[in-house]
Structure formats: structure tokens, C-alpha cells
Design an enzyme around this catalytic site. Structure first.
Site, short mmCIF file in Angstrom:
data_model
loop_
_atom_site.label_atom_id
_atom_site.label_comp_id
_atom_site.label_asym_id
_atom_site.label_seq_id
_atom_site.Cartn_x
_atom_site.Cartn_y
_atom_site.Cartn_z
N GLY A 198 0.79 -1.24 0.00
CA GLY A 198 0.00 0.00 0.00
C GLY A 198 0.81 1.27 0.00
NE ARG A 218 -1.01 2.26 -5.66
CZ ARG A 218 -2.14 2.15 -6.35
NH1 ARG A 218 -2.23 2.65 -7.56
NH2 ARG A 218 -3.19 1.56 -5.82
CE1 TYR A 234 -3.12 -3.66 -8.20
CE2 TYR A 234 -1.99 -1.63 -7.66
CZ TYR A 234 -2.33 -2.92 -7.34
OH TYR A 234 -1.88 -3.48 -6.17
CB CYS A 280 -17.99 3.21 -27.91
SG CYS A 280 -17.31 3.17 -29.56
CD GLU A 281 -18.74 3.16 -21.67
OE1 GLU A 281 -19.16 4.01 -20.87
OE2 GLU A 281 -19.36 2.12 -21.96
C1 LIG Z 1 -3.13 -5.40 -3.47
C2 LIG Z 1 -2.42 -5.96 -2.31
C3 LIG Z 1 -1.12 -5.55 -2.03
C4 LIG Z 1 -0.39 -4.50 -2.82
O1 LIG Z 1 -0.95 -3.24 -2.70
P1 LIG Z 1 -0.18 -1.99 -3.34
O2 LIG Z 1 -1.05 -0.85 -3.00
O3 LIG Z 1 -0.12 -2.24 -4.81
O4 LIG Z 1 1.16 -1.93 -2.73
C5 LIG Z 1 -0.47 -6.14 -0.96
N1 LIG Z 1 -1.07 -7.11 -0.22
C6 LIG Z 1 -2.33 -7.52 -0.47
C7 LIG Z 1 -2.91 -8.57 0.38
C8 LIG Z 1 -3.04 -6.97 -1.52
O5 LIG Z 1 -4.27 -7.39 -1.75
#
Ligand SMILES: *Cc1c(COP(=O)(O)O)cnc(C)c1O
Length: 442
Positions: free
Chosen positions: A248, A293, A390, A361-362
Site C-alpha cells: 500500500g 504499486r 494496475y 465508445c464511452e
Molecule cells: C493489493 C495488495 C497488495 C499491494 O498493494 P499496493 O497498493 O499495490 O502496494 C499487498 N497485499 C495484499 C494482500 C493486496 O491485496
């Protein structure tokens, strides 16, 4: 103008990535094309690993590969000594094709099917992150039937939800993932898994959100999990060997984003765990993290060819590119913001405001509402930055657009790692209508 990683401007005024001219890339591979700066991926991976090493903490850095899953990126992840998170049989299959070491694969998901779990057992993955009570029963049954041991982590929701710029704590978290830490579900899950033949509880897992820019929520989560670990030790004499704090970590999509250095997130989590283990004489667990990410996001750049333009007098100018929500759904899905440049004319002022539209087409298929690029000309190459996470992994064949090609660049070299889909690929699964006589049964 924000540039990322190894990006530069060469003497022709072209954007280069990994020492390769982006105009050469599109001339070779066509558009849309997603180019990954592999040196930047390696740098990010090493930054996470190095911080743990400097702190003297046993750790695993698992690439959360739903951000971008392909055989080649799994190969690079392996080269960098990363572990791997997979969330489906399909991602596991990709990892198997890449020859990824099974013991470093962690299997996630809130609704793993029996077939997927059987597959994970057959491949002897490193651990399964258990999400819910039905899965507990499935895993017990499969491990007993196969007489095969399996390590598991218990996924919990620590009652903290983090968003881009802040976090909230909630009493009872409303999430489809994991066992609630406060209402007794996590304890119940532990109770049902602990001391079961063939199952070994390695520890606990949580993942509190995505694109997070501050450390408070991570500290809170680490503390909540540590408290539970201490309770389980006191009650069941059980020691958690692994504390997985998820991913995250935020990245910089636009000038407004101010992410922290990878080291900062790790240091803050580690300091909570170190001080609580000391205070409670708890054996220091391994810390696992799961960046997705923050490993691939800013390493990816999408190169499009500019096509039609439309001026809506006094309102805006639309410039359309040869991709759109089919290769990057994030703007349409949750208003994600990006920046762009005119990659073939970087030496000109990038000051003309346009709306970059896709070709789907949106009406909502707009990649960037207010982009600043060079005065647009047909056949320009538009680069959107930070599309490594993503985007391809969420790509679709909407409007039967072929999904783009993906190329890795590094040290002046380039290699195609996902070929562009063809029209044949797109109809490959179609079955023409059979000649069925009236009255025939199917
Ligand atoms: C999606 C996810 C991540 C990665 O999240 P990022 O925001 O891309 O770093 C890590 N652990 C779990 C369990 C996830 O579902």
C-alpha cells in the site's frame, strides 16, 4: 515536468527510457506500448530489502503481483530475491511458468476455490494466507487428504483503514477480507488452525489499503497485530514467527503526491515491532511486506499515438489516443490522475492544455482531463507516466481492442515481454454458431 527513474531527453528532443529512445520503441513495437524501466524496478526492490538489512531484521519483500503479472516480471522479481504474492490460480500458473521458487510464493485471496487450493498444495507454495472460515475447512480437508503440511498466515483486519492522505480507525471494520481482530473472529480462526495436524500457523497478516502517504496507519496496524500476538502467546503459549504488514505504499502520480521513501515506511513499522518485542520479551518475528504499486507503478510508461482532435470552443480540446480505458481503466474506475508529455517533442514547451481521450465508445473514456503537452499534431507520441501498476493487469478487450504490447528497457536494451494481441487472439475463444436443426436438443 516530472520524469521518472532513468527517463531523459535525448539530442533529438525525444523521451528516452532506460537509455532507449521512445520513438524507436514505438517504431519497433507499435502503439499503444507499455515500457517498463527495469532499473527503476530493481532500485525500488533493493531499497526495501536494504532497509531491513540495515535494521538487522529478518524479512521477506513479496511483490504483490496483481499490480502487473507476467512471466518476465516474475523472472526479474526472482533475480532481485523478492518473494511473490499471487491471488489466483492464474497468477500462480504464471509464476510456475516463470520457474519462480515455490517456497517464496504466498497465496492470497478472499474466495480461493477448492481447485485453486489443490493447485497451491500440488505446487507446494510457501504459504497460504487464510482469509475466512470456509477456507479454513477447505485447507484442513485438503491437507489431511493429501497428508501434506502447509504453512499458513491468518489474515486479520486490524480496524484501521488508510487512504491516500489520511487514515481512519473503525471499531468493526467493514471489509470483505480477513478476520476481525476485535470481535473474536481472529481468535476463533487461530483456535481452529492451531494444533491441527499438517497445518502450521506461521503468523499474522494484514493489508490496510493502497496509495498510502503516511506511516501512522502502518504503526497502528503493527501495534494492533503485536498486541494480538502477545495475547496468543500468553493464552496458548504460541509464538508468531511472521508478521506480514502488507503493501500500500504510495507513489507519485502527479506533482501533488508526496510519497515517502520506501525506507521510511519500513523503519516506522520496524520501530513499533522492535520496541514492542523488547517491552514484552517477545521473540522478534520476521517482518514481511507486500509492495505492488510501489515496485512497478512509476517504472511503467504508456506510449500512445495521437489521432483525432476535437475542439469544443471555449471549453476544451480533446485529443484522442489509440488506447484508453481498455489499457488503463483507473481514470474511469476511480478518477485516478496522471501526467503526460509529447514524447517526440520534449524540447518544445509542454504547455498546451488538452483533454486526452481514449478510443473506447464511452464518454467517460478520458485518460487525463487537464493534460499539458506540446501543441498537438497528428501522429505525435503521447507518453502517460506511472502506468506500471494496475493498468495492463486490469486491461480488457472492450470494443474488441487488442491489448497493448509490453516491453522491458534497461541499459540501452529492449525486449518484448508481452506481445501485442492480434485480431486472431481476440476471436480465439469464439465458437461460431453450429447448424442446429429445429427440435434438436443441445
Ligand atoms: C493489493 C495488495 C497488495 C499491494 O498493494 P499496493 O497498493 O499495490 O502496494 C499487498 N497485499 C495484499 C494482500 C493486496 O491485496
Amino acid at each position: 515536468m516530472l520524469l521518472y527513474g532513468t527517463q531523459e531527453v535525448n539530442e533529438k528532443g525525444h523521451l528516452t527510457i532506460g537509455g532507449v529512445d521512445s520513438v524507436d520503441l514505438v517504431n519497433t513495437y507499435g502503439t499503444p506500448l507499455i515500457a517498463y524501466d527495469i532499473a527503476l524496478f530493481r532500485e525500488r526492490a533493493r531499497a526495501f530489502k536494504e532497509t531491513f538489512r540495515a535494521e538487522g531484521i529478518q524479512a521477506q519483500v513479496a511483490y504483490a503481483s496483481k499490480a502487473f503479472s507476467s512471466i518476465a516480471i516474475y523472472e526479474v522479481a526472482q533475480q532481485e530475491g523478492l518473494s511473490l504474492d499471487v491471488v489466483s490460480g492464474g497468477e500462480l500458473y504464471t509464476a510456475v511458468q516463470a520457474g519462480f521458487p515455490r517456497e517464496r510464493i504466498h497465496f492470497h485471496g478472499n474466495n480461493k476455490s477448492e481447485a485453486e487450493l489443490e493447485y497451491a498444495f500440488a505446487e507446494k507454495v510457501g504459504c497460504i494466507v487464510v482469509d475466512n472460515f470456509s477456507e479454513i475447512e477447505l485447507i484442513k480437508r485438503i491437507s489431511a487428504m493429501r497428508k501434506q503440511e502447509m504453512d499458513v498466515l491468518i489474515r486479520v483486519t486490524p480496524g484501521v483503514e488508510a487512504h491516500t492522505h489520511n487514515y481512519i480507525t473503525t471499531g468493526q471494520e467493514d471489509s470483505k477480507f480477513g478476520f476481525d481482530l476485535k470481535n473474536g473472529q481472529a481468535d476463533e480462526a487461530f483456535y481452529r488452525l492451531h494444533n491441527v495436524e499438517y497445518i502450521r500457523v506461521l503468523g499474522m497478516h494484514c493489508h490496510i489499503g493502497s496509495q498510502i502517504f503516511e506511516t501512522t496507519a502502518f504503526r497502528f496496524a503493527a501495534e494492533a497485530l503485536m498486541n494480538k500476538m502477545i495475547m496468543w502467546r500468553d493464552e496458548y503459549n504460541f509464538i508468531c514467527r511472521v508478521l506480514n504488514l502488507g503493501g500500500g505504499f504510495g507513489i507519485r502520480y502527479t506533482e501533488e503526491d508526496a510519497p515517502l521513501a520506501p525506507a521510511k515506511y519500513v523503519e516506522e513499522m520496524a520501530s513499533v515491532v522492535l520496541s514492542m518485542t523488547r517491552q514484552h520479551q517477545y521473540p522478534m518475528p520476521e517482518i514481511w511486506i507486500e509492495p505492488g504499486r510501489s515496485l512497478v507503478g512509476d517504472a511503467g510508461t504508456t506510449l500512445y499515438r495521437l489521432g483525432s482532435m476535437k475542439e469544443v470552443p471555449e471549453i476544451r480540446t480533446y485529443v484522442a489516443v489509440d488506447g484508453g480505458m481498455s489499457d488503463n481503466i483507473r481514470p474511469a474506475l476511480y478518477g485516478a490522475e496522471y501526467t503526460a508529455v509529447t514524447a517526440n517533442r520534449m524540447d518544445e514547451p509542454q504547455t498546451t492544455e488538452v483533454t486526452i481521450a481514449g478510443k473506447c465508445c464511452e464518454s467517460g473514456d478520458k485518460l487525463i482531463e487537464q493534460a499539458l503537452i506540446a501543441r498537438p499534431q497528428e501522429d505525435d507520441i503521447i507518453a502517460t507516466f506511472c502506468t506500471g501498476a494496475y493498468s495492463y493487469s486490469m486491461a480488457s478487450n472492450y470494443n474488441r481492442l487488442p491489448r497493448p504490447a509490453v516491453v522491458f528497457v534497461e541499459d540501452g536494451m529492449h525486449q518484448l515481454v508481452i506481445r501485442r494481441e492480434t485480431y486472431e487472439d481476440i476471436t480465439r475463444l469464439d465458437i461460431p454458431l453450429q447448424a442446429v436443426k429445429r427440435g434438436d436438443t443441445i
